[in-house]
Design an enzyme around this catalytic site. Structure first.
Site, PDB file in Angstrom:
ATOM      1  N   ASP A 103      56.885  50.649  20.938  1.00 37.45           N
ATOM      2  CA  ASP A 103      56.893  49.583  19.944  1.00 37.45           C
ATOM      3  C   ASP A 103      55.760  48.612  20.248  1.00 37.45           C
ATOM      4  O   ASP A 103      55.155  48.644  21.314  1.00 37.45           O
ATOM      5  CB  ASP A 103      58.264  48.900  19.846  1.00 37.45           C
ATOM      6  CG  ASP A 103      58.684  48.179  21.105  1.00 37.45           C
ATOM      7  OD1 ASP A 103      57.825  47.548  21.751  1.00 37.45           O
ATOM      8  OD2 ASP A 103      59.874  48.220  21.439  1.00 37.45           O
ATOM      9  N   LYS A 104      55.459  47.743  19.289  1.00 36.91           N
ATOM     10  CA  LYS A 104      54.289  46.869  19.419  1.00 36.91           C
ATOM     11  C   LYS A 104      54.395  45.881  20.572  1.00 36.91           C
ATOM     12  O   LYS A 104      53.385  45.374  21.042  1.00 36.91           O
ATOM     13  CB  LYS A 104      54.021  46.135  18.110  1.00 36.91           C
ATOM     14  CG  LYS A 104      55.056  45.107  17.724  1.00 36.91           C
ATOM     15  CD  LYS A 104      54.698  44.441  16.401  1.00 36.91           C
ATOM     16  CE  LYS A 104      55.739  43.445  15.982  1.00 36.91           C
ATOM     17  NZ  LYS A 104      55.726  42.228  16.769  1.00 36.91           N
TER      18      LYS A 104
END
Length: 172
Positions: free
Chosen positions: A30-31
């Protein structure tokens, strides 16, 4: 504004990668996470390495906002009930996580906040190393939230037999 393929955060800008042929990611991050991510030009590899029967272990260094207790580490090891969105039908799915390996993160004993553990040496009670064989959406973050902790830092250091050098762990 960032160009396509670049993060919005200036501290985490990733230059666009333009390979001469199509590439496929093996898994995802995920970011808000950092670390090892694999790409391949063999489209069969992602499915083969992520299939339930042969899932490759993924190792993460995790730092949370408050100290973890030994009881909480045991809960993580046994599996914790979390809710994720099922990929096959898009519906919420609540189930315990698979058992996983969880250990204190052994650190330099000169750092502030370290605790001496009789089995591991100097540890940071806000940090641990988790090895997963499943990969539910934001799994580690949800596991920690179920314990009342917030993930401050999540860094993948190993995927299968491929490991980042220890010297690179803090820089990736």
């Amino acid at each position: 504004p960032p160009s396509p393929g670049q993060s919005k955060s200036p501290s985490r800008v990733i230059p666009p990668y333009r390979p001469p042929h199509r590439v496929f990611p093996v898994g995802r991050l995920d970011k808000d996470s950092s670390g090892l991510i694999l790409v391949t030009s063999d489209g069969r590899l992602p499915n083969a390495s992520l299939r339930a029967k042969v899932k490759q272990p993924k190792v993460y260094r995790v730092r949370v906002d408050a100290p973890l207790t030994l009881d909480q580490l045991q809960q993580l090891r046994r599996g914790i009930c979390i809710t994720t969105i099922a990929q096959h039908n898009g519906r919420p799915w609540t189930a315990p996580t698979l058992p996983c390996q969880v250990e204190w993160d052994v650190v330099d004993s000169t750092l502030d906040g370290t605790v001496e553990d009789k089995n591991h040496g100097p540890i940071d009670p806000t940090s641990c190393v988790i090895t997963l064989r499943e990969g539910r959406n934001r799994q580690i973050r949800k596991m920690m939230a179920a314990l009342g902790r917030t993930v401050v830092e999540l860094h993948r250091v190993q995927f299968g037999q491929i490991r980042l050098d220890d010297d690179d762990d803090d820089d990736q």
